[in-house]
Design an enzyme around this catalytic site. Structure first.
Site, PDB file in Angstrom:
ATOM      1  N   VAL A 145      53.380  81.524 -57.795  1.00  0.00           N
ATOM      2  CA  VAL A 145      52.762  82.851 -57.972  1.00  0.00           C
ATOM      3  C   VAL A 145      51.336  82.781 -57.458  1.00  0.00           C
ATOM      4  CG1 VAL A 145      52.074  84.631 -59.631  1.00  0.00           C
ATOM      5  CG2 VAL A 145      54.144  83.292 -60.045  1.00  0.00           C
ATOM      6  N   GLY A 199      52.550  89.002 -39.056  1.00  0.00           N
ATOM      7  CA  GLY A 199      53.289  87.989 -39.824  1.00  0.00           C
ATOM      8  C   GLY A 199      53.106  88.145 -41.329  1.00  0.00           C
ATOM      9  N   GLU A 202      58.015  90.703 -43.445  1.00  0.00           N
ATOM     10  CA  GLU A 202      59.259  90.282 -42.802  1.00  0.00           C
ATOM     11  C   GLU A 202      59.830  91.437 -41.974  1.00  0.00           C
ATOM     12  OE1 GLU A 202      60.751  87.272 -43.358  1.00  0.00           O
ATOM     13  OE2 GLU A 202      59.213  86.633 -44.764  1.00  0.00           O
ATOM     14  N   ASP A 213      60.033  90.769 -54.833  1.00  0.00           N
ATOM     15  CA  ASP A 213      59.207  89.554 -54.807  1.00  0.00           C
ATOM     16  C   ASP A 213      58.253  89.568 -56.008  1.00  0.00           C
ATOM     17  OD1 ASP A 213      57.754  87.306 -53.036  1.00  0.00           O
ATOM     18  OD2 ASP A 213      56.228  88.665 -53.787  1.00  0.00           O
ATOM     19  N   LYS A 217      57.728  87.116 -59.620  1.00  0.00           N
ATOM     20  CA  LYS A 217      56.450  86.510 -60.034  1.00  0.00           C
ATOM     21  C   LYS A 217      56.046  86.995 -61.420  1.00  0.00           C
ATOM     22  CE  LYS A 217      54.887  86.128 -55.242  1.00  0.00           C
ATOM     23  NZ  LYS A 217      54.160  86.827 -54.176  1.00  0.00           N
ATOM     24  N   GLY A 314      49.624  82.451 -47.424  1.00  0.00           N
ATOM     25  CA  GLY A 314      49.103  81.733 -46.267  1.00  0.00           C
ATOM     26  C   GLY A 314      49.377  80.255 -46.456  1.00  0.00           C
TER      27      GLY A 314
HETATM   28  N1  NAP Z   1      54.115  81.422 -46.885  1.00  0.00           N
HETATM   29  C1  NAP Z   1      53.387  81.674 -47.955  1.00  0.00           C
HETATM   30  O1  NAP Z   1      52.276  82.208 -47.869  1.00  0.00           O
HETATM   31  C2  NAP Z   1      53.909  81.334 -49.328  1.00  0.00           C
HETATM   32  C3  NAP Z   1      53.101  81.560 -50.455  1.00  0.00           C
HETATM   33  C4  NAP Z   1      53.573  81.201 -51.725  1.00  0.00           C
HETATM   34  C5  NAP Z   1      54.832  80.658 -51.849  1.00  0.00           C
HETATM   35  N2  NAP Z   1      55.608  80.483 -50.730  1.00  0.00           N
HETATM   36  C6  NAP Z   1      56.936  79.897 -50.919  1.00  0.00           C
HETATM   37  O2  NAP Z   1      56.984  78.656 -50.242  1.00  0.00           O
HETATM   38  C7  NAP Z   1      58.306  78.401 -49.782  1.00  0.00           C
HETATM   39  C8  NAP Z   1      58.279  78.146 -48.272  1.00  0.00           C
HETATM   40  O3  NAP Z   1      57.732  79.275 -47.648  1.00  0.00           O
HETATM   41  P1  NAP Z   1      57.334  79.266 -46.086  1.00  0.00           P
HETATM   42  O4  NAP Z   1      56.502  80.466 -45.876  1.00  0.00           O
HETATM   43  O5  NAP Z   1      56.806  77.932 -45.701  1.00  0.00           O
HETATM   44  O6  NAP Z   1      58.764  79.490 -45.425  1.00  0.00           O
HETATM   45  P2  NAP Z   1      59.202  79.138 -43.924  1.00  0.00           P
HETATM   46  O7  NAP Z   1      58.043  79.162 -43.010  1.00  0.00           O
HETATM   47  O8  NAP Z   1      60.386  79.994 -43.614  1.00  0.00           O
HETATM   48  O9  NAP Z   1      59.685  77.612 -44.058  1.00  0.00           O
HETATM   49  C9  NAP Z   1      60.926  77.232 -44.606  1.00  0.00           C
HETATM   50  C10 NAP Z   1      61.362  75.956 -43.903  1.00  0.00           C
HETATM   51  O10 NAP Z   1      62.555  75.476 -44.525  1.00  0.00           O
HETATM   52  C11 NAP Z   1      63.563  75.302 -43.525  1.00  0.00           C
HETATM   53  N3  NAP Z   1      64.851  75.627 -44.122  1.00  0.00           N
HETATM   54  C12 NAP Z   1      65.177  76.742 -44.785  1.00  0.00           C
HETATM   55  N4  NAP Z   1      66.439  76.690 -45.223  1.00  0.00           N
HETATM   56  C13 NAP Z   1      66.922  75.497 -44.813  1.00  0.00           C
HETATM   57  C14 NAP Z   1      68.174  74.859 -44.959  1.00  0.00           C
HETATM   58  N5  NAP Z   1      69.197  75.440 -45.604  1.00  0.00           N
HETATM   59  N6  NAP Z   1      68.338  73.633 -44.408  1.00  0.00           N
HETATM   60  C15 NAP Z   1      67.320  73.049 -43.751  1.00  0.00           C
HETATM   61  N7  NAP Z   1      66.098  73.590 -43.581  1.00  0.00           N
HETATM   62  C16 NAP Z   1      65.912  74.810 -44.121  1.00  0.00           C
HETATM   63  C17 NAP Z   1      63.203  76.270 -42.402  1.00  0.00           C
HETATM   64  O11 NAP Z   1      63.755  75.838 -41.183  1.00  0.00           O
HETATM   65  P3  NAP Z   1      63.859  76.816 -39.927  1.00  0.00           P
HETATM   66  O12 NAP Z   1      62.530  76.826 -39.258  1.00  0.00           O
HETATM   67  O13 NAP Z   1      64.935  76.225 -39.100  1.00  0.00           O
HETATM   68  O14 NAP Z   1      64.247  78.182 -40.464  1.00  0.00           O
HETATM   69  C18 NAP Z   1      61.691  76.193 -42.413  1.00  0.00           C
HETATM   70  O15 NAP Z   1      61.206  75.121 -41.671  1.00  0.00           O
HETATM   71  C19 NAP Z   1      59.129  79.638 -50.191  1.00  0.00           C
HETATM   72  O16 NAP Z   1      59.755  79.385 -51.422  1.00  0.00           O
HETATM   73  C20 NAP Z   1      58.074  80.713 -50.341  1.00  0.00           C
HETATM   74  O17 NAP Z   1      58.471  81.743 -51.233  1.00  0.00           O
HETATM   75  C21 NAP Z   1      55.179  80.801 -49.489  1.00  0.00           C
END
Ligand code: NAP
Length: 438
Positions: A145, A199, A202, A213, A217, A314
């Site tokens: 969160v 970015g 989505e 979402d 949280k 981020g």
């Molecule tokens: N981004 C933020 O600002 C943020 C903030 C707070 C929390 N979060 C949380 O952090 C987590 C990651 O977020 P993110 O933004 O880093 O997401 P992301 O950029 O989509 O990264 C997810 C990674 O996991 C890989 N992946 C997903 N499913 C897979 C599977 N079944 N097998 C193998 N690899 C798999 C993806 O590979 P591919 O590249 O091949 O798809 C990608 O490299 C999520 O739970 C999100 O809610 C994110």
């Protein structure tokens, strides 16, 4: 005696040299940032040893992949991580499946888990926490969160001594970006398209704009702050997609702005919870958060209001929260545990409301609206009509005195059936510091 001293010295040296091995499961925005922060921080005793992702060759070629130490083992086989001697599995893939199954296997194998996965923690956090406790390992989710804002560790440790009865916050950066840009006159579709280009949103933005979402949280925050376990699907949500630029003009006349607010209050054992666009007084800290900033206000019986604010999303801000959890696990830091109870959820609040109508103007509309409101027992507080709109498509606003959500919804349903209504009326709660659930 000499042998005993030698043994103690050896044990001390072994402890000083003990290395906590870390595997990243998911190498996307957050995963690659965690690798960078770990690499830059030179944290003694913590070593990144494995990275799991699909198609690792693509990941190795990415900017994030180029800074990963050569010693790290890359794999597309999760079992390689589960069978290895890593101490902490850091899950950064997102989603319920396959993340849940893999986290269960990691915990069962005696590994601690750090995750930023809000959906997983909202839906399965309690049972995963029990499994971790049974196994004598850690489950940490400080980044789930508000990304880089330490609201979860702050509440877990710093506020556990209070009796928290209410929390409200802005926990979805995408909605905050959209609504705070609309404040300056831009329309929803244009700002959403910009958010997608940058970015921040989505291609399918519904998880953010429809409130799913944020409600995940809100459930996590309610569990930690109020020890109340909620079913996320039972939390009422309302989309921000029906808010228009004109609503910001009217909100300003009422000394307010509009934000997607996630709020929960505990009252007589039930939790009143809702995620919706709401009118927020300009004097409230929540009106001051712009762009992708997050803000959470926690109200305790003894400590009063505490405000957490900062970068909610981020890669790098979120990675800071993840790395902080890794370090806490590596140093075997405990967390305060208090009993959590399953609670009923209701979307009912007692609050003033903002109603915006778009009508084909005819005599008698105001009396029809006031008749529908008085029939359910709601009183009009003010009527606002700005000049400059065509009579055949006239937006105007009625605000009501405080009444129950269900009361105002009954009135809105009957007003929506009037012939002159060109679209469904927009009904927003007006946030007051002192409003109370019923
Ligand atoms: N981004 C933020 O600002 C943020 C903030 C707070 C929390 N979060 C949380 O952090 C987590 C990651 O977020 P993110 O933004 O880093 O997401 P992301 O950029 O989509 O990264 C997810 C990674 O996991 C890989 N992946 C997903 N499913 C897979 C599977 N079944 N097998 C193998 N690899 C798999 C993806 O590979 P591919 O590249 O091949 O798809 C990608 O490299 C999520 O739970 C999100 O809610 C994110």
């Amino acid at each position: 005696m000499a042998t005993k001293r030698k043994k103690q010295a050896t044990a001390k040296t072994a402890k000083a040299e003990a290395v906590t091995k870390v595997a990243l499961v998911g190498f996307g925005t957050v995963g690659s940032s965690v690798a960078r922060v770990l690499g830059a921080g030179k944290f003694p005793g913590v070593e990144l040893t494995h990275i799991f992702n699909r198609d690792v060759e693509r990941k190795k070629r990415s900017d994030g992949g180029k800074v990963v130490p050569a010693s790290v083992i890359w794999t597309e086989n999760i079992d390689e991580i589960l069978r290895s001697d890593v101490d902490i599995v850091v899950e950064l893939m997102g989603g319920l499946n396959p993340a849940e199954g893999w986290i269960r296997k990691a915990l069962a194998a005696g590994k601690s888990v750090v995750t930023a996965n809000k959906q997983l923690i909202a839906y399965r956090g309690v049972s995963l926490g029990k499994l971790a406790a049974q196994q004598g390992v850690h489950l940490r989710f400080g980044a789930a969160v508000a990304g880089g804002v330490p609201v979860i560790p702050g509440m877990l440790q710093g506020l556990c001594g209070d009796k928290v009865t209410r929390l409200s916050g802005i926990v979805n950066g995408t909605c905050n970006y959209i609504l705070s840009r609309m404040e300056t006159g831009a329309d929803y579709a244009t700002v959403l398209a910009d958010a997608q280009k940058l970015g921040y949103a989505e291609a399918d933005p519904s998880a953010d704009v429809d409130g799913y979402d944020a409600r995940a949280k809100l459930c996590i925050l309610s569990r930690i702050a109020m020890h109340a376990e909620l079913d996320p699907d039972a939390v009422a949500t309302q989309t921000i997609a029906t808010v228009e630029a004109v609503d910001f003009s009217y909100a300003k006349e009422l000394n307010c702005t509009i934000r997607q607010v996630s709020r929960a209050q505990i009252n007589s054992g039930a939790v009143h919870a809702r995620v919706a666009p709401m009118l927020v007084p300009l004097a409230s800290p929540m009106a001051w958060s712009h762009g992708t900033q997050n803000m959470v206000v926690v109200s305790g019986t003894f400590g009063g209001d505490v405000v957490f604010s900062g970068h909610g999303a981020g890669g790098e801000p979120t990675a800071v929260a993840v790395v902080s959890d890794i370090l806490a696990v590596a140093q075997n830091c405990g967390v305060v545990r208090l009993p959590v109870r399953r609670r009923q959820v209701t979307g009912e609040f007692f609050a003033p409301h903002y109603l915006r109508f778009v009508v084909d103007d005819k005599p008698g509309i105001v009396s029809a609206i006031s008749g529908a409101l008085s029939k359910v027992g709601a009183n009009i507080d003010s009527l606002l009509q700005r000049r400059g709109y065509p009579k055949h498509r006239l937006p105007f606003v009625v605000t009501t005195e405080p009444c129950l959500t269900s009361t105002i919804e009954r009135a809105v349903a009957s007003i929506a059936r009037l012939d002159c209504m060109l679209e469904r009326p927009l009904c927003l709660q007006i946030l007051e510091v002192e409003d109370r659930p019923e």
